[in-house]
Design a protein around this motif. Structure first.
Motif, PDB file in Angstrom:
ATOM      1  N   VAL A 150      12.449   7.007   6.259  1.00  0.00           N
ATOM      2  CA  VAL A 150      11.255   7.408   5.514  1.00  0.00           C
ATOM      3  C   VAL A 150      10.474   6.223   4.988  1.00  0.00           C
ATOM      4  O   VAL A 150       9.351   6.359   4.547  1.00  0.00           O
ATOM      5  CB  VAL A 150      11.581   8.394   4.362  1.00  0.00           C
ATOM      6  N   CYS A 151      11.078   5.046   5.018  1.00  0.00           N
ATOM      7  CA  CYS A 151      10.338   3.852   4.604  1.00  0.00           C
ATOM      8  C   CYS A 151      10.721   2.694   5.509  1.00  0.00           C
ATOM      9  O   CYS A 151      11.895   2.484   5.807  1.00  0.00           O
ATOM     10  CB  CYS A 151      10.657   3.512   3.145  1.00  0.00           C
ATOM     11  N   LEU A 152       9.707   1.956   5.906  1.00  0.00           N
ATOM     12  CA  LEU A 152       9.933   0.797   6.772  1.00  0.00           C
ATOM     13  C   LEU A 152      10.918  -0.180   6.137  1.00  0.00           C
ATOM     14  O   LEU A 152      11.724  -0.802   6.805  1.00  0.00           O
ATOM     15  CB  LEU A 152       8.570   0.117   7.006  1.00  0.00           C
ATOM     16  N   PHE A 153      10.834  -0.305   4.819  1.00  0.00           N
ATOM     17  CA  PHE A 153      11.691  -1.254   4.111  1.00  0.00           C
ATOM     18  C   PHE A 153      12.877  -0.592   3.423  1.00  0.00           C
ATOM     19  O   PHE A 153      13.507  -1.190   2.568  1.00  0.00           O
ATOM     20  CB  PHE A 153      10.887  -2.024   3.067  1.00  0.00           C
ATOM     21  N   CYS A 182       1.168   5.742   1.165  1.00  0.00           N
ATOM     22  CA  CYS A 182       1.951   5.790   2.412  1.00  0.00           C
ATOM     23  C   CYS A 182       2.231   7.235   2.818  1.00  0.00           C
ATOM     24  O   CYS A 182       2.742   8.017   2.033  1.00  0.00           O
ATOM     25  CB  CYS A 182       3.267   5.049   2.202  1.00  0.00           C
ATOM     26  N   PHE A 210       0.846  -1.196   0.000  1.00  0.00           N
ATOM     27  CA  PHE A 210       0.000   0.000   0.000  1.00  0.00           C
ATOM     28  C   PHE A 210       0.880   1.243   0.000  1.00  0.00           C
ATOM     29  O   PHE A 210       0.551   2.276   0.570  1.00  0.00           O
ATOM     30  CB  PHE A 210      -0.949  -0.026   1.208  1.00  0.00           C
ATOM     31  N   CYS A 211       2.043   1.113  -0.632  1.00  0.00           N
ATOM     32  CA  CYS A 211       3.019   2.213  -0.602  1.00  0.00           C
ATOM     33  C   CYS A 211       2.481   3.476  -1.279  1.00  0.00           C
ATOM     34  O   CYS A 211       2.873   4.582  -0.933  1.00  0.00           O
ATOM     35  CB  CYS A 211       4.319   1.799  -1.281  1.00  0.00           C
ATOM     36  N   LYS A 231      12.109   9.672  -0.671  1.00  0.00           N
ATOM     37  CA  LYS A 231      11.314   8.470  -0.365  1.00  0.00           C
ATOM     38  C   LYS A 231      10.904   7.831  -1.680  1.00  0.00           C
ATOM     39  O   LYS A 231      10.428   8.492  -2.592  1.00  0.00           O
ATOM     40  CB  LYS A 231      10.079   8.889   0.441  1.00  0.00           C
ATOM     41  N   HIS A 237       8.077   0.048  -1.931  1.00  0.00           N
ATOM     42  CA  HIS A 237       9.204  -0.784  -1.523  1.00  0.00           C
ATOM     43  C   HIS A 237       9.666  -1.643  -2.691  1.00  0.00           C
ATOM     44  O   HIS A 237       8.996  -1.725  -3.720  1.00  0.00           O
ATOM     45  CB  HIS A 237       8.895  -1.565  -0.241  1.00  0.00           C
ATOM     46  N   ARG A 249       9.250   7.418  10.114  1.00  0.00           N
ATOM     47  CA  ARG A 249       9.594   6.839  11.420  1.00  0.00           C
ATOM     48  C   ARG A 249      10.822   7.516  11.982  1.00  0.00           C
ATOM     49  O   ARG A 249      11.730   7.877  11.241  1.00  0.00           O
ATOM     50  CB  ARG A 249       9.958   5.360  11.242  1.00  0.00           C
TER      51      ARG A 249
HETATM   52  S1  SF4 Z   1       7.070  -0.161   2.596  1.00  0.00           S
HETATM   53 FE1  SF4 Z   1       7.772   1.958   2.767  1.00  0.00          FE
HETATM   54  S2  SF4 Z   1       6.619   3.096   1.222  1.00  0.00           S
HETATM   55 FE2  SF4 Z   1       5.609   1.107   1.475  1.00  0.00          FE
HETATM   56  S3  SF4 Z   1       3.974   1.536   2.955  1.00  0.00           S
HETATM   57 FE3  SF4 Z   1       5.738   0.804   4.119  1.00  0.00          FE
HETATM   58  S4  SF4 Z   1       6.861   2.646   4.703  1.00  0.00           S
HETATM   59 FE4  SF4 Z   1       5.425   3.234   3.132  1.00  0.00          FE
END
Ligand code: SF4
Ligand code: GTP
Ligand code: SAM
Length: 623
Positions: A241-244, A228, A224-225, A275, A279, A232
């Motif tokens: 800026v991104c979990l992955f 997003c 669902f990026c 960002k 991902h 964090r």
């Molecule tokens: S993977 Fe990164 S871009 Fe995708 S929803 Fe999670 S934090 Fe947002």
């Protein structure tokens, strides 16, 4: 938590309470409406109540949320509620106490259940329960979890198992959303889909008649990026800026260095601007180095108030900020080879170096030293060679000055060029103003000619017109020139093209929001690939072994244009100008292709050779 545990971060490296609050204040001021304290385990932080109480005072912050393992929840809940906590997510991967002990590596199932019930009792609705589903471990409990929602106002969210360092992720261990849904629908075929906010992580469903609901967090099989809006900050103060994504920027260090709020925002803005659209795909991220989950979410998660495609304050701040605005760096805002908007040949690969580099452009000098220091000597060279003219003139930086400024009163065609030595050499090989017909190099030193050169372009003078045409034979048929007898020399060429996009397409390109994807990244690759195909496209062009090809972009907000610059290098017997020209042409066409769904009013213009060195004569076009 990896089996072997994780090394505890020394206290001094963690953000202090006041640093957390300073950052929170800054982000909320910029429009962040929701802050989640997660972890690690947020409820073991001794200052957790102080943090929440202070956050509650921030005007504009609508939601303070916590994600917890639930162990201390029942005990802390009354105080948490009093201080202002308004959303609770509790992690629970099994409803079987013995299995709980196996997964969590300690007892506590009943404490967590007590916490869940207490949250319901205290009026939290819904109480979210996070269940990471892993094949062979708990996928057989899906229906039991759904059954929990019959009487309790719970939002049970089944989470696809995600890869992080140390968690031994394996595709086979992941149970996909579709598989879970199919399984649940066998028991409750009329499970109905509910509407959700478009920045939610979960797709939600409800069994008709049940009090609660269930959801699926499909980070792996259906990310669902696109919607997003999360940032964090880890407990040690890194902005992620991104979990992955494994790129991190230390806000702690920046904060501790005493920078102004504005500078801090610029750094955040630059990070947000980088960002990625999404991902890297589940198989790629499983190969990627990334912090284990326990070290990612250690402090807080930020929800921007609006979707980043519209006007999320942090993102829009970044887009308009002084770093990247044409006012600040009118002539040089390109994607360097590390993917930063920076000077074209900037080799900075770290955020710190990059930021200093940008600061150089805005402040006229102070940043250059740190930029250079954080990089290698080559960086200094490329900086100078690139001829950041306006910077040099504005800053008076000595090294740049000597490189760029011509001696006063140089009375020749050279006035068009910055470097008199190069120009005189060109002059001697008969490169001059287009109205010059002399064969005598000294003639071109006349002031009258030099006046005319102000508006003209250096071209070969008439002396060369008498030369034999090389690309046709005596019958006028095509002829590929035999270069066999020539000595290979080092040759370079730089070409440029401009794509005028119009305001809408330009904005989408700038924000990297084009439906087809990252136009600059695609165009960059297409240009490089095209340069390698030149001899196959242009009939009488010789195939060349390219030593180097680069394509960079300069976004001109005033013209709504992308200015493409390509540089090619070879050590060979013919020049590489066709390669550079092909690169910019194809990159321009690619930008057109990426934007044509938005507008057909796109003009590719001004395709030109900027400079060429090596071979018989050099050429440098005046800007
Ligand atoms: S993977 Fe990164 S871009 Fe995708 S929803 Fe999670 S934090 Fe947002
Ligand atoms: N891909 C991705 N997954 C996320 C992100 N944030 C949370 N998740 C997933 O959601 C799960 C639950 O996280 P929570 O801490 O409860 O946060 P949340 O889902 O954002 O919570 P709500 O805001 O209440 O919906 C995590 O284990 C992740 O699987 C994110 O930014 N990116
Ligand atoms: C890392 S925890 C941190 C907060 C708190 N300590 C807790 O246990 O809820 C945040 C959320 O991430 C989830 N999570 C952890 N590892 C995960 C993984 N590999 N895949 C998907 N979700 C994961 C947890 O279940 C939890 O809901």
């Amino acid at each position: 938590m990896p089996e072997e545990g994780v090394k505890l971060t020394p206290r001094g490296q963690l953000l202090s309470t006041s640093e957390i609050l300073t950052l929170a204040r800054l982000f909320v001021k910029e429009g962040v409406e929701k802050i989640r304290l997660t972890g690690g385990e947020p409820l073991i932080r001794p200052d957790i109540l102080d943090i929440i109480a202070e956050l509650r005072k921030l005007e504009g912050l609508k939601t303070i949320a916590v994600t917890t393992n639930g162990m201390n929840l029942a005990r802390l809940l009354p105080k948490l509620k009093d201080t202002g906590l308004n959303l609770i997510n509790i992690s629970l991967d099994t409803l079987v106490p013995a299995k709980f002990e196996f997964i969590v590596r300690r007892k506590g199932f009943h404490k967590v259940m007590e916490g869940i019930d207490k949250a319901i009792e205290m009026g939290y609705n819904p109480v979210k329960v996070n269940c990471v589903v892993m094949r062979g471990l708990n996928e057989d409990e899906l229906l039991d979890f759904v059954a929990l929602t019959e009487k309790k106002p719970l939002d049970v969210r089944f989470i696809e198992y995600m890869p992080f360092d140390g968690n031994k992720w394996n595709f086979k261990k992941m149970v996909s959303y579709q598989e879970m849904l199919d399984h649940i629908r066998q028991q409750w075929p009329n499970l109905e889909r509910l509407e959700t906010g478009h920045t939610e992580t979960a797709k939600t469903f409800k069994v008709p008649g049940f009090t609660g609901q269930v959801g699926f967090i499909t980070s792996m099989s259906d990310h669902f990026c696109g919607s997003c809006n999360r940032l964090r900050i880890t407990a040690d103060g890194n902005l992620k800026v991104c979990l992955f994504g494994n790129t991190e920027v230390s806000l702690r260090d920046v904060l501790r260095s005493g920078v102004s709020e504005e500078e801090l925002l610029q750094i955040v803005g630059a990070a947000v601007g980088r960002k990625k659209k999404q991902h890297a795909g589940m198989f790629n991220i499983s190969q990627m180095k990334n912090r284990p989950m326990i070290l990612i979410d250690t402090t807080s998660e930020r929800h921007l108030s609006q979707d980043k495609t519209t006007s999320s304050p942090i993102v829009s701040h970044y887009r308009n900020d002084t770093f990247l605005s044409p006012k600040a760096a009118p002539h040089r805002r390109v994607l360097n080879r590390e993917g930063f908007f920076c000077l074209p040949d900037c080799t900075a690969s770290t955020q710190a170096a990059h930021v200093c580099c940008l600061r150089t452009l805005t402040s006229g000098g102070t940043g250059v030293t740190s930029h250079i220091n954080t990089n290698t000597r080559t960086n200094v060279r490329s900086y100078i060679n690139e001829g950041c003219l306006r910077y040099a003139q504005a800053s008076g930086h000595n090294a740049l000055k000597s490189h760029l400024l011509r001696p006063p009163g140089t009375p020749t065609c050279c006035t068009l060029l910055m470097n008199p030595k190069i120009n005189l050499k060109q002059h001697n090989v008969r490169l001059c103003h287009n109205q010059c017909s002399s064969k005598d190099p000294s003639v071109k030193l006349r002031p009258s000619v030099s006046d005319q050169t102000q508006s003209g372009t250096n071209v070969y003078n008439t002396e060369l017109d008498e030369a034999q045409l090389t690309h046709t034979d005596t019958q006028g048929r095509a002829n590929m020139v035999d270069v066999g007898g020539k000595v290979p020399t080092r040759r370079t060429a730089t070409a440029r093209a401009t794509v005028i996009l119009g305001p809408t397409a330009f904005r989408l390109l700038w924000d990297n929001q084009l439906a087809k994807g990252d136009a600059l990244a695609v165009a960059q690759l297409s240009g490089i690939m095209a340069s390698k195909q030149t001899s196959a496209l242009i009939p009488l062009c010789h195939p060349l072994p390219l030593d180097h090809a680069s394509v960079t972009f300069d976004l001109d907000e005033q013209q709504n244009a992308a200015v493409i610059t390509a540089t090619c290098r070879t050590t060979g017997k013919t020049g590489v100008e066709m390669e550079a020209l092909t690169a910019v042409s194809v990159a321009a066409l690619t930008i057109y292709d990426m934007c044509k769904a938005v507008s057909h009013d796109i003009i590719i213009t001004d395709v030109k050779l900027v400079s060429k060195t090596g071979g018989k004569r050099d050429f440098h076009r005046h800007p």
